[in-house]
Structure formats: structure tokens, C-alpha cells
Scaffold this motif. Structure first.
Motif, short mmCIF file in Angstrom:
data_model
loop_
_atom_site.label_atom_id
_atom_site.label_comp_id
_atom_site.label_asym_id
_atom_site.label_seq_id
_atom_site.Cartn_x
_atom_site.Cartn_y
_atom_site.Cartn_z
N PHE A 178 0.86 -1.18 0.00
CA PHE A 178 0.00 0.00 0.00
C PHE A 178 0.90 1.23 0.00
CE2 PHE A 178 -3.02 -3.07 0.85
CZ PHE A 178 -2.91 -3.65 2.10
N TRP A 179 0.40 2.28 -0.64
CA TRP A 179 1.18 3.52 -0.74
C TRP A 179 0.40 4.68 -0.14
CZ3 TRP A 179 -0.09 7.90 -3.70
CH2 TRP A 179 0.92 8.86 -3.82
N CYS A 180 1.13 5.58 0.49
CA CYS A 180 0.52 6.75 1.11
C CYS A 180 1.36 7.99 0.83
CB CYS A 180 0.39 6.56 2.62
SG CYS A 180 -0.15 8.04 3.52
N ALA B 46 7.20 -1.57 6.88
CA ALA B 46 6.84 -0.24 6.40
C ALA B 46 8.08 0.62 6.32
CB ALA B 46 5.81 0.41 7.33
N GLU B 47 8.06 1.54 5.38
CA GLU B 47 9.14 2.50 5.28
C GLU B 47 8.58 3.84 4.82
OE1 GLU B 47 12.02 1.18 2.44
OE2 GLU B 47 10.62 1.18 0.76
N ARG B 48 9.34 4.87 5.14
CA ARG B 48 8.95 6.22 4.73
C ARG B 48 10.14 6.84 4.02
NH1 ARG B 48 6.66 11.41 8.22
NH2 ARG B 48 5.81 12.47 6.38
N ASP C 250 6.63 10.16 1.26
CA ASP C 250 5.76 9.02 0.97
C ASP C 250 6.09 7.84 1.87
OD1 ASP C 250 5.41 9.31 -2.68
OD2 ASP C 250 5.04 10.70 -1.03
N SER C 251 5.10 6.95 1.99
CA SER C 251 5.31 5.74 2.80
C SER C 251 4.66 4.55 2.12
CB SER C 251 4.71 5.93 4.19
OG SER C 251 4.88 4.75 4.97
N THR C 252 5.26 3.38 2.32
CA THR C 252 4.66 2.15 1.85
C THR C 252 4.53 1.16 3.00
OG1 THR C 252 6.83 1.30 1.22
CG2 THR C 252 5.52 2.35 -0.51
N LEU C 253 3.47 0.42 3.00
CA LEU C 253 3.21 -0.64 3.97
C LEU C 253 3.08 -1.94 3.19
CD1 LEU C 253 2.42 -1.50 6.93
CD2 LEU C 253 0.05 -1.13 6.24
N LEU D 23 -5.57 2.44 6.85
CA LEU D 23 -5.69 3.90 6.82
C LEU D 23 -4.33 4.54 7.06
CD1 LEU D 23 -8.84 4.12 9.09
CD2 LEU D 23 -8.79 4.80 6.69
N CYS D 24 -4.04 5.54 6.27
CA CYS D 24 -2.85 6.35 6.48
C CYS D 24 -3.31 7.72 6.98
CB CYS D 24 -2.08 6.50 5.18
SG CYS D 24 -0.61 7.54 5.27
N ALA D 25 -2.60 8.27 7.93
CA ALA D 25 -2.92 9.59 8.46
C ALA D 25 -1.64 10.39 8.63
CB ALA D 25 -3.66 9.49 9.79
#
Lengths: 110, 116
Positions: free
Chosen positions: B21-23, B67-69, B74-77, B91-93
Motif C-alpha cells: 500500500f502507498w501513502c 513499512a518505510e517512509r 511518501d510511505s509504503t506498507l 488507513l494512512c494519516a
């Protein structure tokens, strides 16, 4: 670990009736936030309380933080159909790590 | 200002497969959170970043979740391998400390994961 409980789990009210949800933390909180999540939506920030005994109002919504900073409440006066959703409290013990409560699902009957 | 962006919005995978997932948080927000919300429950914090550093990952199942940022933006899980019980909305916040003492969390629309 820290736990945050909310009661009631569900509440059905007639439009125009009042509604209250209660939030209780197992540990003392630095601050508490309240969110509303509409069905199928994401949580939306309502308010943050920081001070012991604090009371804040937003139109028909009244938020209160307990004196011991372990409990909080949200009261809605004269509910409307637009108030439908799940209300969550989220408590922070001082590290900006928020533990969400179990939520209260509100249904308003027209 | 643009809100928190997440993709994909929906994902269906079979158990034992992997998924990511991407945020993209709100510009300038230093704090980023990933939550898991199982149907009928409140969001459960998985990991919290401050810039590109991990502040808390105590509830992240590290045997399968990572996970990394990147560069503090940006961040990916990632989940590998997925289990049936991973079915949930992720959910990303993000939040900014410039609004001290208010740390309003802005949530993205979420990614609904179904594991079959």
C-alpha cells in the motif's frame, strides 16, 4: 497496555433527541481527540481536549475532558440525520501515539 | 491544500500472497501513521513515523508486515505473506506539529484489503 473503551457500542435515537457517548482510558491521558466516521468513510477530526476538566462546544456538540484526564464525553443536542456515523475517541499518553476507542455507532431515525 | 492520498483503494489477494500500500501525506506533515481498521472496530495503530524515523511500531506484526517512509515523505506498507485475518481497511494519516498543541490527524480514504 493502554486500553480505551467507549459506551454505548450502538445508539439509536429519534431525530431531535439528545445523544451522549462516553470514553474511558485505562491510563492518564495527555490529551484526547474525537473523530467522526461516516459509513464507508474515513475518520474526520472533530476536536482535541488538553486540559483537565476542559469543556468545548461546537454548535450542537459538547465535549468534556474529565478532571483526572482518564475519561471524556461527547454530547450531541437535538440530533439530526446528518449526525449519523461512528464516533471515536483517541487517547494520547504523551507520545503522540493515539489509541482509538471502540467507537459508538449512532443511528438517527427521522 | 491536497489531502492524504492512498492507493490502491481496493485490493483482493489470496492468502500467502504479498501486497503493498502507498501513502502520500499532506505536504509538510512530519508525522505519518498507518492504522488497521477491522470492520466494526476502531483504528489500530500499526506504525508511527516522525519524518523518516520510526517512533512506534510496537503493534506491527513484524514477521509479515513492514513499512518505510522514503525521504520523510511518501510511505509504503507491505504484507508478506498475507493471512485471512489481515482483511481490513488500511488507513494512512498525517499530522503537523506546527499546530501545537493540536495534533489533528488527517486521514486518507484507506485501502480495503480482502484476503481470500
Amino acid at each position: 497496555g493502554q486500553q480505551v473503551m467507549q459506551i454505548p457500542q450502538y445508539q439509536h435515537v429519534q431525530e431531535g433527541e439528545d445523544f451522549t457517548t462516553y470514553c474511558n482510558s485505562s491510563t492518564t491521558l495527555s490529551n484526547i481527540q474525537w473523530y467522526k466516521q461516516r459509513p464507508g468513510g474515513h475518520p474526520v477530526f472533530l476536536i482535541q481536549l488538553v486540559k483537565s476538566g476542559e469543556v468545548k462546544k461546537q454548535k450542537r456538540l459538547t465535549f468534556q475532558f474529565g478532571e483526572a484526564k482518564k475519561n471524556s464525553s461527547l454530547h450531541i443536542t437535538a440530533t439530526q440525520t446528518t449526525d449519523v456515523g461512528t464516533y471515536f475517541c483517541a487517547g494520547d499518553s504523551g507520545t503522540y501515539k493515539y489509541i482509538f476507542g471502540t467507537g459508538t455507532r449512532l443511528k438517527v431515525l427521522a | 491544500e491536497a489531502g492524504v492520498a492512498q492507493s490502491p483503494r481496493y485490493k483482493i489477494i489470496e492468502k500467502r500472497q504479498s501486497v503493498a500500500f502507498w501513502c502520500n501525506p499532506i505536504s509538510g506533515h512530519a508525522t505519518l501513521y498507518w492504522y488497521q481498521q477491522i470492520l466494526g472496530q476502531g483504528p489500530k495503530l500499526l506504525i508511527q513515523f516522525q519524518n523518516n524515523g520510526v517512533v512506534d511500531d510496537s503493534q506491527l506484526p513484524k514477521d509479515r508486515f513492514s513499512a518505510e517512509r522514503l525521504k520523510g515523505v511518501d510511505s509504503t506498507l507491505k504484507i508478506q505473506p498475507a493471512k485471512l485475518e489481515d482483511s481490513a481497511v488500511y488507513l494512512c494519516a498525517s499530522s503537523s506539529h506546527t499546530s501545537y498543541p493540536i495534533y489533528e490527524q488527517y486521514f486518507g480514504p484507506g485501502t480495503r484489503l480482502t484476503v481470500t
